[in-house]
Design a protein around this motif. Structure first.
Motif, PDB file in Angstrom:
ATOM      1  N   UNK A  55       0.856  -1.187   0.000  1.00  0.00           N
ATOM      2  CA  UNK A  55       0.000   0.000   0.000  1.00  0.00           C
ATOM      3  C   UNK A  55       0.889   1.232   0.000  1.00  0.00           C
ATOM      4  N   UNK A  56       0.667   2.115  -0.945  1.00  0.00           N
ATOM      5  CA  UNK A  56       1.478   3.321  -1.080  1.00  0.00           C
ATOM      6  C   UNK A  56       0.725   4.508  -0.506  1.00  0.00           C
ATOM      7  N   UNK A  61       4.750   6.709   2.957  1.00  0.00           N
ATOM      8  CA  UNK A  61       5.525   5.889   2.042  1.00  0.00           C
ATOM      9  C   UNK A  61       4.871   4.536   1.837  1.00  0.00           C
ATOM     10  N   UNK A  62       5.627   3.609   1.250  1.00  0.00           N
ATOM     11  CA  UNK A  62       5.063   2.309   0.925  1.00  0.00           C
ATOM     12  C   UNK A  62       5.176   1.351   2.107  1.00  0.00           C
ATOM     13  N   UNK A  63       4.169   0.497   2.247  1.00  0.00           N
ATOM     14  CA  UNK A  63       4.175  -0.563   3.248  1.00  0.00           C
ATOM     15  C   UNK A  63       3.923  -1.894   2.541  1.00  0.00           C
ATOM     16  N   UNK A  64       4.664  -2.914   2.967  1.00  0.00           N
ATOM     17  CA  UNK A  64       4.494  -4.255   2.433  1.00  0.00           C
ATOM     18  C   UNK A  64       3.852  -5.113   3.513  1.00  0.00           C
ATOM     19  N   UNK A  65       2.655  -5.590   3.255  1.00  0.00           N
ATOM     20  CA  UNK A  65       1.913  -6.367   4.252  1.00  0.00           C
ATOM     21  C   UNK A  65       1.851  -5.624   5.589  1.00  0.00           C
ATOM     22  N   UNK A  66       1.748  -4.293   5.506  1.00  0.00           N
ATOM     23  CA  UNK A  66       1.635  -3.471   6.706  1.00  0.00           C
ATOM     24  C   UNK A  66       2.952  -3.000   7.291  1.00  0.00           C
ATOM     25  N   UNK A 233       7.417  -4.497  -5.086  1.00  0.00           N
ATOM     26  CA  UNK A 233       5.986  -4.339  -5.321  1.00  0.00           C
ATOM     27  C   UNK A 233       5.645  -2.864  -5.181  1.00  0.00           C
ATOM     28  N   UNK A 234       4.640  -2.428  -5.889  1.00  0.00           N
ATOM     29  CA  UNK A 234       4.300  -1.001  -5.890  1.00  0.00           C
ATOM     30  C   UNK A 234       2.791  -0.842  -6.036  1.00  0.00           C
ATOM     31  N   UNK A 235       2.069  -1.432  -5.131  1.00  0.00           N
ATOM     32  CA  UNK A 235       0.616  -1.530  -5.187  1.00  0.00           C
ATOM     33  C   UNK A 235       0.192  -2.378  -6.395  1.00  0.00           C
TER      34      UNK A 235
END
Length: 314
Positions: A55-56, A61-66, A233-235
């Motif tokens: 989630x961007x 900033x970006x989060x991967x699996x939170x 990954x970028x959403x």
């Protein structure tokens, strides 16, 4: 069945049941309204996909699996200099769990064992003009490896729909294992006169990529671990992810689906924007050099105009 595949199967099976129940209860729920300009504009801004791996946020900033990037740097198994290995993030995105050091080492070994690129891929690349854009070469190389698709073979032989995930998993892991070798080969072919560097099977996935690019310093290997992690990954709703999903929905195998996604990424409004930014930076630096040179000339003229006139033969 290997341990990651088994974990993925368990997670995916539970999620499938959850999705089935969700659709049964809320399947007719309206998500969005589509305007004519959106339909003409390639579905721009239309909510049409579900994703959960990243989630961007404009502020956080970006989060991967939170997990934020600083959290991943702390929690994921790392290489020398403390940067996380991309294998760990792949594990996290696939099953939603922070892996152990042993699990990441196991996955690194799996990728090394799957990394052999078909000889005809290199033959095909060498047949192209050297000035062919690297992204074009990359797309063609991915497509050429489709000859070894496990999904395509098993589908032709006949398999149940419920088994589709298994050969897709195999194709995906094989492709991820091979991509650094292919990308480095294209880079060395395009910018280093084809002086290729053989892989080092003692290294992890990102460090080996750095080695094949031609920089084996510990600092650059560490940089590539972090770079490949934060770009993994970028959403899921961007153009390339959507294209890959769309092509895959026709039961094209992962090689063809991913190649389709890369053709979308190659556009200047998507991944090629990185190249456009670098081009702009070079132009800015050139202009700055011009300004600095002109400033020096002006200072010389103001301090000693006769010297400048003599030097310029005025």
């Amino acid at each position: 069945m290997d341990l990651l595949k088994q974990r993925f199967y368990e997670k995916a099976s539970a999620l499938a049941k959850e999705m089935k129940a969700l659709l049964k209860e809320h399947g007719d729920m309206k998500l969005d309204e589509v305007k004519l300009r959106q339909a003409f504009g390639g579905a721009r801004g239309v909510k049409m996909m579900i994703w959960e791996t990243s989630q961007l946020d404009a502020y956080e900033g970006i989060r991967f699996r939170g997990y934020s990037i600083p959290q991943l740097q702390e929690l994921l198994p790392s290489g020398p200099h403390g940067e996380p290995k991309p294998e760990g993030l792949f594990w996290l995105m696939l099953v939603g769990e922070i892996p152990t050091n042993e699990e990441v080492e196991w996955l690194s070994g799996q990728l090394r064992g799957r990394a052999t690129v078909p000889a005809h891929t290199f033959t095909m690349l060498d047949s192209l003009p050297k000035d062919t854009h690297p992204m074009t070469q990359f797309i063609l190389a991915i497509t050429s490896m489709q000859t070894e698709s496990v999904f395509a073979q098993r589908y032709a032989e006949g398999m149940a729909k419920t088994d589709y995930w298994d050969p897709v998993y195999e194709d995906t892991l094989n492709m991820i294992a091979r991509l650094p070798r292919v990308a480095a080969y294209i880079y060395r072919r395009s910018f280093h006169d084809g002086q290729h560097i053989e892989p080092d099977t003692s290294l992890d996935w990102a460090a080996n990529f750095a080695h094949m690019l031609g920089n084996s310093s510990d600092g650059f290997k560490s940089l590539m671990r972090l770079y490949m992690t934060i770009h993994a990954d970028h959403e899921g709703g961007n153009a390339s992810a959507h294209t890959t999903h769309l092509v895959g929905s026709t039961l094209s195998d992962p090689y063809l689906s991913f190649a389709g996604g890369m053709t979308s990424l190659a556009g200047p409004l998507h991944g090629l924007a990185n190249q456009e930014v670098i081009k702009w930076i070079f132009e800015m630096l050139s202009f700055d050099c011009f300004l600095i040179s002109w400033h020096k000339i002006c200072r010389t003229f103001l301090s000693a105009p006769e010297t400048l006139e003599s030097g310029l033969n005025l």
